[in-house]
Scaffold this motif. Structure first.
Motif, short mmCIF file in Angstrom:
data_model
loop_
_atom_site.label_atom_id
_atom_site.label_comp_id
_atom_site.label_asym_id
_atom_site.label_seq_id
_atom_site.Cartn_x
_atom_site.Cartn_y
_atom_site.Cartn_z
N UNK A 19 0.79 -1.28 -0.03
CA UNK A 19 0.00 -0.04 -0.07
C UNK A 19 0.94 1.48 -0.05
N UNK A 27 -12.22 -5.86 -3.21
CA UNK A 27 -10.81 -5.55 -2.44
C UNK A 27 -10.65 -4.17 -2.20
N UNK A 28 -9.79 -4.11 -1.05
CA UNK A 28 -9.98 -2.56 -0.59
C UNK A 28 -8.70 -1.71 -1.34
N UNK A 29 -8.23 -2.51 -2.52
CA UNK A 29 -7.16 -1.70 -3.27
C UNK A 29 -7.71 -1.88 -4.65
N UNK A 30 -8.62 -2.04 -4.92
CA UNK A 30 -9.44 -2.15 -6.31
C UNK A 30 -10.30 -1.00 -6.68
N UNK A 79 -1.45 -4.90 -6.34
CA UNK A 79 -2.19 -5.64 -4.96
C UNK A 79 -3.47 -5.49 -5.40
N UNK A 80 -4.10 -6.72 -5.38
CA UNK A 80 -5.62 -7.05 -5.77
C UNK A 80 -6.11 -7.59 -4.70
N UNK A 81 -5.35 -7.66 -3.48
CA UNK A 81 -5.97 -8.23 -2.13
C UNK A 81 -6.64 -9.70 -2.39
N UNK A 91 -9.45 -11.32 0.14
CA UNK A 91 -10.65 -11.97 -0.57
C UNK A 91 -10.81 -13.44 -0.13
#
Lengths: 158, 191, 368
Positions: A140, B118-121, C44-46, C50
């Protein structure tokens, strides 16, 4: 490879009793692990790496774990030996709590492969690794304030 | 080709077509779409496959993948746009000169796809920049991308291009990406 | 930004030679790299987060999208980890099918890597064209089997989704017979090429000790002189039945990393021939296998295989529920990048691009 009980006894003999505790794994995988006392973890890790019989020269996987019910975070390392071709020996280190000061010793100076993986655990779980050479967020952006892989992420409590 | 026929055959020389400059420009433009060489994720591999011998995007005039946005007409958003990547995608789009077009390739670019929770999508690249053609699939086959390109060519020939306003570049916030509402409306008007 | 005479350049995340959205912050003294810091996370697709909210089987299609060149071997690694967690056994024929598909994937990955690597060295287009021609042939096989070219979603806990038909096996045999001559031709084109040698030999050396410590795996590790291949070290699946050699390098440079892969492709062809010749009859999915509604007993398991890029592993923690409590991917692409800076220091920026190419990364797996 020697049984995990013997490894634990050797660690205890060298670092004082209670330095390592056996954590049984009831699943059919039977991959039991050793919980290390966190203030001695780096020294024990170096011992595991340099011991002639174990020669765990390769740290394959570093993974964070969040246990909100037990009130701590955990880091799991999967160790193998490339020289002796055995493994895995699984070691775990726990933080004292889940607060902003949650910390664990870095093993990146023992196994270089932990360097990026510990950064990832720091990024996604918020565990500060003491002694890490370059502890920054990995995935992040730097100003991001949350720890997404914690169980309470997105449920109000930060 | 949709060039207009001569109004009266008796008054013109054989082999001469009468048309408007606008129609001719659009026709030429539609057959020389240069995509930006820009891959995001899985779909990028199929985009590369589309440019290789078997599918051969060169048949449609689009084999010139340009590494610089300044030389490109078409942004193929080939994969998941993450929040960390979003400012760069918008910046690349803004750096492309008009007339410019955008194809959202694959489920992720359209809506976030399998990763939409997702939190980053980013849930669809059209929340950031205007999209002309959506190509569904996960990933779309190279033929599907070619169909998307042909659809875009059709649009280029049919529509008057309206210059695109700059899209606002999102900011990284402490909890989430800070996105301003996009100024873009429809991609153009049919005429 | 410049520091005195040094110049800091940001390469990527949009750069034609970073193989996706990878970024390097490079500090240059003239053309020489004096500092190189990789920046990750643009894809970064988590995946791991998920996976905690969907069932075990539900994560299988996501594994396709990790290393999107090698869906079949990712599937296997995940299936193996779940099988360890549940104690599920796999029928013999399914083990053969897995080996056949994993080795085809290895061919696919290595041939594309060779194409991309040469592209990075300036051989614009041609080698990659040939590589993608072969890739299409393998993808046709995958598609006829699984319905999808790239995202196969094929392995299941306790076997495979579908059996290989006689037609499929005949086509696969034909492909394998033709792949050897293709490799000969490919090498004739490039082996000994002066530019390839100059750009790769002695460039990007990864010393043996650093390779082990930095957790490098796969061809990157073996090029540095460590003959460590999980197919032999772990002997998972039925690999111990198939004799094959593990190629390894001595210099640990870019050239060795390229050569190791070419030699590996030849060994893969050998494994494939043996597997096709001795494929046993039987079911491909254990009839007792539980797919939907799987609730493994509380506990954890780490399963790993030798993927084309290195050790791909899955670490699963179950709390007895229908979804994994923790789902962790051990990404070989990311960990192989640990020593990237060490390999690039002192070389030119153009060489750093080639070194990065020789590590063979896929961003879907680096960032997950």
């Amino acid at each position: 490879m020697e049984p995990l009980e013997r490894i634990r006894d050797r660690i205890d003999a060298r670092f004082g009793s209670g330095a390592a505790t056996l954590v049984p794994n009831p699943s059919p995988s039977a991959q039991h692990s050793l919980l290390l006392r966190s203030d001695q973890a780096a020294a024990i890790a170096a011992f595991l790496r340099d011991d002639a019989e174990l020669c765990l020269d390769y740290c394959s996987n570093v993974s964070g774990l969040d246990w909100p019910a037990a009130g701590h975070l955990e880091v799991v390392y999967h160790l193998y030996s490339m020289t002796c071709r055995h493994g895995p020996v699984i070691i775990r280190v726990r933080t004292a709590d889940r607060g902003p000061g949650a910390a664990a010793p870095s093993l990146a100076l023992v196994w270089r492969s932990a360097e990026l993986q510990e950064r990832e655990v720091f990024d996604l779980f918020g565990i500060t690794f003491w002694g890490h050479p370059d502890l920054r967020r990995l995935l992040m952006w730097d100003d991001y304030a949350e720890y997404p892989l914690r169980k309470d992420f997105g449920k109000g409590a930060a | 080709m949709d060039l207009a026929s001569p109004p009266d055959a008796s008054g013109t020389l054989p082999g001469v077509l009468c048309t408007t400059v606008e129609t001719l420009t659009r026709w030429g433009r539609s057959h020389s779409v240069w995509p930006l060489q820009f891959g995001l994720a899985c779909c990028a591999i199929e985009m590369i496959a589309a440019s290789m011998a078997r599918f051969d995007i060169a048949r449609f005039g689009s084999e010139v993948f340009r590494p610089s946005p300044r030389q490109a007409d078409l942004l193929i958003v080939s994969g998941t746009v993450t929040k960390k990547m979003a400012p760069m995608v918008v910046r690349l789009w803004n750096q492309m000169p008009d007339p410019k077009y955008c194809i959202a390739m694959g489920a992720c670019a359209i809506s976030g796809g399998p990763f939409h929770t997702g939190y980053n999508v980013v849930p669809g690249v059209d929340t950031l920049i205007p999209v002309d053609v959506y190509v569904p699939g996960c990933p779309p086959r190279p033929e599907a991308l070619l169909h998307g390109l042909l659809t875009l060519q059709e649009q280029i020939r049919r529509r008057t291009f309206v210059p695109r306003p700059e899209s606002p570049i999102p900011d990284y916030g402490p909890r989430d990406l800070i996105v301003s509402p996009p100024p873009h409306g429809a991609a153009g008007t049919d005429s | 930004m410049s520091f005195g005479d040094l110049l800091e350049v940001s390469v990527g995340p949009h750069h034609p030679s970073t193989h996706g959205v990878f970024r390097m912050r490079v500090t240059l003294d003239g053309e020489t790299v004096v500092r190189l810091k990789p920046v990750f996370g643009y894809l970064h697709r988590n995946h791991e987060k998920i996976a905690e909210s969907i069932s075990y089987l539900g994560s299988m299609p996501f594994t396709d999208r990790l290393d999107y060149m090698n869906a079949m071997s990712n599937n296997w690694a995940y299936a193996l980890a779940v099988e360890k967690l549940t104690g599920q056994s796999v029928p013999e024929r399914a083990e053969y099918v897995r080996i056949i598909l994993a080795e085809l994937t290895r061919l696919l990955n290595h041939v594309c890597l060779a194409g991309f690597l040469l592209q990075d060295m300036g051989a614009s287009g041609t080698p990659l064209m040939y590589a993608f021609r072969e890739r299409e042939k393998i993808l046709d096989l995958f598609e006829s089997l699984s319905g999808s070219r790239m995202m196969c979603n094929f392995q299941r806990f306790g076997g495979c989704r579908q059996d290989l038909s006689a037609d499929w096996l005949r086509e696969a045999g034909r492909l394998i017979d033709r792949f050897g001559p293709f490799l000969d031709e490919f090498e004739l084109l490039l082996a000994g090429n002066e530019i390839v040698l100059a750009r790769t030999q002695g460039v990007g050396v990864l010393p043996r000790a650093l390779a082990i410590s930095a957790g490098a795996t796969g061809p990157v590790l073996r090029a540095s002189g460590v003959a460590y291949d999980l197919r032999q070290a772990d002997g998972y699946g039925l690999y111990p039945r198939f004799p094959f050699r593990v190629p390894y390098g001595t210099h640990g440079d870019t050239y060795d990393r390229y050569r190791v892969r070419v030699l590996e492709m030849r060994e893969s062809l050998g494994i494939l021939r043996q597997a096709l010749a001795t494929l046993p009859e039987g079911p491909v999915l254990d009839p007792k296998a539980r797919l939907r509604g799987l609730r493994p007993k509380a506990g954890e398991a780490y399963g790993r295989i030798e993927g084309p890029k290195g050790e791909i592993g899955f670490y699963l923690v179950s709390d007895g529920g229908p979804n994994p409590y923790r789902y962790r991917v051990r990404p070989p692409s990311l960990i192989n990048l640990t020593a990237l800076e060490d390999m690039c220091l002192g070389h030119t920026l153009a060489d750093a691009v080639v070194i990065l190419g020789s590590i063979d990364i896929v961003l879907g797996e680096v960032d997950r």
